[in-house]
Each structure stands twice: as C-alpha cells, then as structure tokens.
Design a protein around this motif. Structure first.
Motif, PDB file in Angstrom:
ATOM      1  N   ARG A  11     -10.770  -0.711 -32.830  1.00 35.42           N
ATOM      2  CA  ARG A  11     -10.943  -0.426 -31.403  1.00 35.42           C
ATOM      3  C   ARG A  11     -10.389   0.965 -31.150  1.00 35.42           C
ATOM      4  NH1 ARG A  11      -6.771  -1.290 -27.730  1.00 35.42           N
ATOM      5  NH2 ARG A  11      -4.730  -1.173 -28.734  1.00 35.42           N
ATOM      6  N   ALA A  70       2.605  -4.779 -23.021  1.00 34.77           N
ATOM      7  CA  ALA A  70       3.319  -3.534 -23.368  1.00 34.77           C
ATOM      8  C   ALA A  70       2.712  -2.933 -24.627  1.00 34.77           C
ATOM      9  CB  ALA A  70       4.796  -3.847 -23.595  1.00 34.77           C
ATOM     10  N   GLY A  71       1.472  -2.530 -24.502  1.00 36.57           N
ATOM     11  CA  GLY A  71       0.803  -1.971 -25.679  1.00 36.57           C
ATOM     12  C   GLY A  71       0.626  -0.473 -25.559  1.00 36.57           C
ATOM     13  N   VAL A  72      -0.429   0.008 -26.167  1.00 37.57           N
ATOM     14  CA  VAL A  72      -0.675   1.465 -26.214  1.00 37.57           C
ATOM     15  C   VAL A  72      -0.742   2.021 -24.793  1.00 37.57           C
ATOM     16  CG1 VAL A  72      -2.437   3.203 -26.789  1.00 37.57           C
ATOM     17  CG2 VAL A  72      -1.852   1.411 -28.437  1.00 37.57           C
ATOM     18  N   LEU A  73      -1.497   1.376 -23.926  1.00 34.07           N
ATOM     19  CA  LEU A  73      -1.654   1.905 -22.556  1.00 34.07           C
ATOM     20  C   LEU A  73      -0.440   1.563 -21.701  1.00 34.07           C
ATOM     21  CD1 LEU A  73      -5.429   1.088 -22.034  1.00 34.07           C
ATOM     22  CD2 LEU A  73      -4.398   3.243 -22.776  1.00 34.07           C
ATOM     23  N   LEU A  88      -5.480  -3.592 -14.014  1.00 35.54           N
ATOM     24  CA  LEU A  88      -6.185  -2.527 -14.739  1.00 35.54           C
ATOM     25  C   LEU A  88      -6.797  -3.049 -16.032  1.00 35.54           C
ATOM     26  CD1 LEU A  88      -3.488   0.264 -14.301  1.00 35.54           C
ATOM     27  CD2 LEU A  88      -5.501  -0.180 -12.885  1.00 35.54           C
ATOM     28  N   ASP A  99      -9.303  -3.046 -10.404  1.00 36.11           N
ATOM     29  CA  ASP A  99     -10.331  -2.209 -11.054  1.00 36.11           C
ATOM     30  C   ASP A  99     -11.335  -3.051 -11.823  1.00 36.11           C
ATOM     31  OD1 ASP A  99     -10.830  -0.378 -13.926  1.00 36.11           O
ATOM     32  OD2 ASP A  99     -11.378   0.447 -11.974  1.00 36.11           O
TER      33      ASP A  99
HETATM   34  N1  LIG Z   1      -9.974  -1.070 -16.664  1.00 32.56           N
HETATM   35  C1  LIG Z   1     -10.241  -0.203 -17.628  1.00 32.56           C
HETATM   36  O1  LIG Z   1     -10.954   0.794 -17.429  1.00 32.56           O
HETATM   37  C2  LIG Z   1      -9.652  -0.419 -18.980  1.00 32.56           C
HETATM   38  C3  LIG Z   1      -9.056  -1.616 -19.308  1.00 32.56           C
HETATM   39  N2  LIG Z   1      -8.465  -1.765 -20.531  1.00 32.56           N
HETATM   40  C4  LIG Z   1      -7.795  -3.029 -20.820  1.00 32.56           C
HETATM   41  O2  LIG Z   1      -6.453  -2.755 -21.192  1.00 32.56           O
HETATM   42  C5  LIG Z   1      -6.083  -3.648 -22.240  1.00 32.56           C
HETATM   43  C6  LIG Z   1      -4.880  -3.111 -22.993  1.00 32.56           C
HETATM   44  O3  LIG Z   1      -5.257  -2.008 -23.781  1.00 32.56           O
HETATM   45  P1  LIG Z   1      -4.211  -1.477 -24.894  1.00 32.56           P
HETATM   46  O4  LIG Z   1      -2.897  -1.134 -24.250  1.00 32.56           O
HETATM   47  O5  LIG Z   1      -4.915  -0.453 -25.705  1.00 32.56           O
HETATM   48  O6  LIG Z   1      -4.024  -2.800 -25.769  1.00 32.56           O
HETATM   49  P2  LIG Z   1      -2.900  -3.129 -26.848  1.00 32.56           P
HETATM   50  O7  LIG Z   1      -3.499  -4.133 -27.755  1.00 32.56           O
HETATM   51  O8  LIG Z   1      -2.311  -1.867 -27.385  1.00 32.56           O
HETATM   52  O9  LIG Z   1      -1.725  -3.848 -25.978  1.00 32.56           O
HETATM   53  C7  LIG Z   1      -1.840  -5.188 -25.574  1.00 32.56           C
HETATM   54  C8  LIG Z   1      -0.458  -5.677 -25.202  1.00 32.56           C
HETATM   55  O10 LIG Z   1      -0.579  -6.993 -24.660  1.00 32.56           O
HETATM   56  C9  LIG Z   1       0.382  -7.821 -25.262  1.00 32.56           C
HETATM   57  N3  LIG Z   1      -0.111  -9.198 -25.337  1.00 32.56           N
HETATM   58  C10 LIG Z   1      -1.291  -9.612 -25.850  1.00 32.56           C
HETATM   59  N4  LIG Z   1      -1.380 -10.952 -25.781  1.00 32.56           N
HETATM   60  C11 LIG Z   1      -0.216 -11.381 -25.198  1.00 32.56           C
HETATM   61  C12 LIG Z   1       0.314 -12.652 -24.852  1.00 32.56           C
HETATM   62  N5  LIG Z   1      -0.380 -13.772 -25.091  1.00 32.56           N
HETATM   63  N6  LIG Z   1       1.542 -12.716 -24.297  1.00 32.56           N
HETATM   64  C13 LIG Z   1       2.239 -11.587 -24.060  1.00 32.56           C
HETATM   65  N7  LIG Z   1       1.804 -10.344 -24.355  1.00 32.56           N
HETATM   66  C14 LIG Z   1       0.584 -10.260 -24.921  1.00 32.56           C
HETATM   67  C15 LIG Z   1       0.594  -7.252 -26.643  1.00 32.56           C
HETATM   68  O11 LIG Z   1       1.869  -7.621 -27.125  1.00 32.56           O
HETATM   69  C16 LIG Z   1       0.484  -5.758 -26.381  1.00 32.56           C
HETATM   70  O12 LIG Z   1       1.774  -5.309 -25.997  1.00 32.56           O
HETATM   71  C17 LIG Z   1      -7.367  -3.767 -23.049  1.00 32.56           C
HETATM   72  O13 LIG Z   1      -7.375  -4.960 -23.821  1.00 32.56           O
HETATM   73  C18 LIG Z   1      -8.430  -3.796 -21.954  1.00 32.56           C
HETATM   74  O14 LIG Z   1      -8.653  -5.132 -21.558  1.00 32.56           O
HETATM   75  C19 LIG Z   1      -8.445  -0.767 -21.470  1.00 32.56           C
HETATM   76  C20 LIG Z   1      -9.047   0.433 -21.199  1.00 32.56           C
HETATM   77  C21 LIG Z   1      -9.732   0.671 -19.943  1.00 32.56           C
END
Ligand SMILES: NC(=O)C1=CN([C@@H]2O[C@H](COP(=O)(O)OP(=O)(O)OC[C@H]3O[C@@H](n4cnc5c(N)ncnc54)[C@H](O)[C@@H]3O)[C@@H](O)[C@H]2O)C=CC1
Ligand SMILES: O=C(O)C(=O)CO
Length: 313
Positions: A90, A145-148, A226, A252
C-alpha cells in the motif's frame, strides 16, 4: 521487467510517463481486458477480478492508496482478485500525511477558537465575545496511531494541544500519551475532547465509533472522521449531536459515497462535510515510493508498506 497499471480515474498517460522515467528499464502498460501477457508488478486501484487472476508470477501488487479495505473486502468474494502468495503493498504517506495535517490542524483550530459558535452567532447578527477555550481543555485523541496518525499528532503537539493516541501496540512518540489495545480504549477516550479517526477499516474497527464510545468522550466533544465511513454508526452520531453529547463533527468519509442526498448529515447544522478529499494520492510522490520499493525488491532488500492480509491493513 513488465509492469501493468490500472486505475479507474487516474491520468494513465501521466502515470505511464513518470513511471517510465523512474523505472527506465521497465516496460509499463495500461492493463486492458483480455491482456494476459506476463507481468512482474501490478499497480492497481479497484482492479477488475480478471486483471490479476492466475498471475502467480507477479512479484508484488501495489494498491494505489493508503487504505486497502476495498481490495481486501472484495477478495472475500473473489479469491482470484489477488494471486495466492503474491505480496500486496500500500502507499505509506506519499504526500498524504501533510494533507491530513492540514485538514486536522485547520479543523481543530476552527473548533478551538469557537469559530463554529461565532458562525452560529452571525446567523443572529449577534456581536458577543465568548469565553476562550484553553489548550489543556482540548485534548486530541487519535484513533489509529499509524503513518498518518503519527504526523497528525506531531502537528497538533506543535500547536500546544495535549495529544493521546490509540493503537494495537504501544507507541513511544515524544509528548504523546499512548494507549494500546481494547482494554485501554476507555482510558484513551476519557478526557478526549477532539476525537480524530485514522484507523484502517477492518472487521475489528467497523462500527467502532458508536453511541457507547461517543458517550465516553469529554463533555462538548468533537469528531473528525478522516478514515472510513464504516467506522461510524451514523444514527448514533446524529443522536449524540442532537442530545448534546457531541458538539460538532467534520466528516470526510461515509458508508455510501457519494453521501446520498437524503442523508440527515447533509442538513445537520453542526456537521461539516467534505467529499473524501482529506488526503489524495500525490502521483509523483507515489511513483517515487513505488519505484524505490520495486528497486529494493529487485535487490532482495527489506521494504516498507507490505499489507498483512490476515491483519487486514
Ligand atoms: N479520507 C482520506 O482521504 C484518506 C483516508 N485514509 C484512511 O486512513 C487510514 C490510516 O492510514 P495509515 O495511517 O497509513 O495506516 P497505518 O496502517 O499506518 O495505521 C493504522 C493504525 O491503526 C491501528 N489499528 C489498526 N487496527 C486496530 C485495532 N483493531 N485496534 C487499535 N488500533 C488499530 C494500527 O495500530 C495503526 O497504528 C487508512 O487505512 C485509510 O482508511 C488514508 C488516506 C486518505
Ligand atoms: O488512500 C486512501 O485510503 C484514500 O482513502 C484516498 O482516497
């Protein structure tokens, strides 16, 4: 090296030109129905099932976004969508983090400076200074608490807001209180004034933002969604707004996009809406990231951004 590309709306010519510039030794083509010619890598967004079916020789598939929920949910009903054993990558950041920072900081400041209340006063031609909020009354809670999420936390800390985050595993971010796992969710929610959702859409996170969760937030709380619409139980959100548990929401993303005209969210005075534009894929940054990852894979080196199919993100 052969690369196939499919995106329903992106500018094919732009992507092919710049992919070729960044990967001069590759032959890049737009995949068309019926194209069964060999390929080493596939770059896709909402790909047709037949595009990748049977392509066991692929070295990797790249989803052209941060969230891979659409491809993974389709995989359940179309097992051939992704060839067995081929790694799925991704986009990590690639210009999306800055956009999320812009969105989150601007909205948090809008609420912190009570511009929503002043807009309401304007409707009544009311000239009335309001009591100021204080930063220590405005704790930001980031779900995911991921990349974004990490970049949004960084930018809000820079404005002096207390920030906490919730994730599966503990984070060690400077000046950010980290809560991890289901058993720490309530403690995370307690005292959170602005809840920012940046979770991936997985079976565990669907409907997580429901009435029970919203009721645990601080008085006069706000929601900034978001991530994905399926995280929010929309009727619970409307009830919380109408009963005063929640002061306002900015959304959003929605279960159904475009948001249907008949949705009450359109007409609610304390709901702001944007059409899934919080952070869009920045082509050049994405192409650089993909080229770097392909080159690392070709050299047998470690890479980032691989999706854990079992985990769902
Ligand atoms: N609205 C928009 O334009 C956009 C929305 N997004 C959304 O943002 C999301 C996050 O993106 P990234 O930060 O790159 O993802 P990432 O994978 O780097 O971070 C996800 C975070 O969620 C946490 N997480 C996942 N499942 C969990 C659970 N069951 N319990 C507790 N924590 C949990 C993980 O520990 C991690 O810290 C994407 O999956 C997407 O859905 C992303 C880009 C644009
Ligand atoms: O990259 C993602 O997951 C997005 O939502 C972009 O629209």
């Amino acid at each position: 090296m052969d690369i196939i590309f499919y995106h329903p709306t992106f500018d094919n010519a732009y992507w092919l030109t710049h992919l070729q510039q960044h990967l001069p030794e590759a032959r890049v083509r737009v995949w068309q129905p019926g194209d069964n010619q060999p390929a080493d890598y596939a770059l896709v967004w909402h790909p047709p099932v037949e595009m990748l079916a049977g392509r066991q020789s692929l070295k990797a598939v790249f989803a052209l976004g941060a969230g891979v929920d659409a491809i993974l949910s389709r995989l359940k009903t179309h097992p051939d969508l992704l060839p067995q054993g081929v790694p799925l990558y991704r986009l990590e950041d690639t210009g999306m983090a800055r956009q999320m920072q812009e969105y989150a900081v601007s909205q948090v400041l809008h609420w912190f400076r009570r511009f929503d209340d002043y807009q309401a006063q304007k409707q009544q031609a009311q000239w009335q200074p309001l009591d100021e909020y204080q930063p220590d009354q405005f704790t930001i809670g980031i779900l995911g608490a991921g990349v974004l999420g990490s970049k949004v936390a960084e930018s809000l800390r820079a404005w002096g807001f207390p920030v906490c985050c919730w994730s599966r595993s503990r984070k060690a971010w400077p000046e950010v209180q980290s809560f991890a796992g289901q058993h720490e969710l309530d403690a995370f929610l307690h005292g959170t004034r602005v809840l920012i959702n940046l979770l991936p859409n997985t079976p565990e996170t669907e409907n997580i933002i429901n009435r029970a969760l919203l009721d645990k937030l601080a008085d006069g709380a706000y929601l900034l969604n978001l991530a994905r619409g399926v995280h929010v139980v929309e009727q619970d959100l409307l009830d919380a707004l109408n009963e005063g548990t929640l002061k306002a929401a900015m959304l959003d993303v929605f279960r159904q996009e475009p948001l249907p005209q008949e949705s009450d969210l359109w007409r609610h005075p304390r709901v702001a809406i944007t059409p899934h534009v919080a952070a869009v894929t920045r082509p050049l940054e994405a192409i650089r990231y993909i080229a770097e990852t392909i080159n690392a894979l070709e050299r047998g080196e470690a890479t980032r951004g691989q999706v854990d199919l079992a985990r769902g993100y």
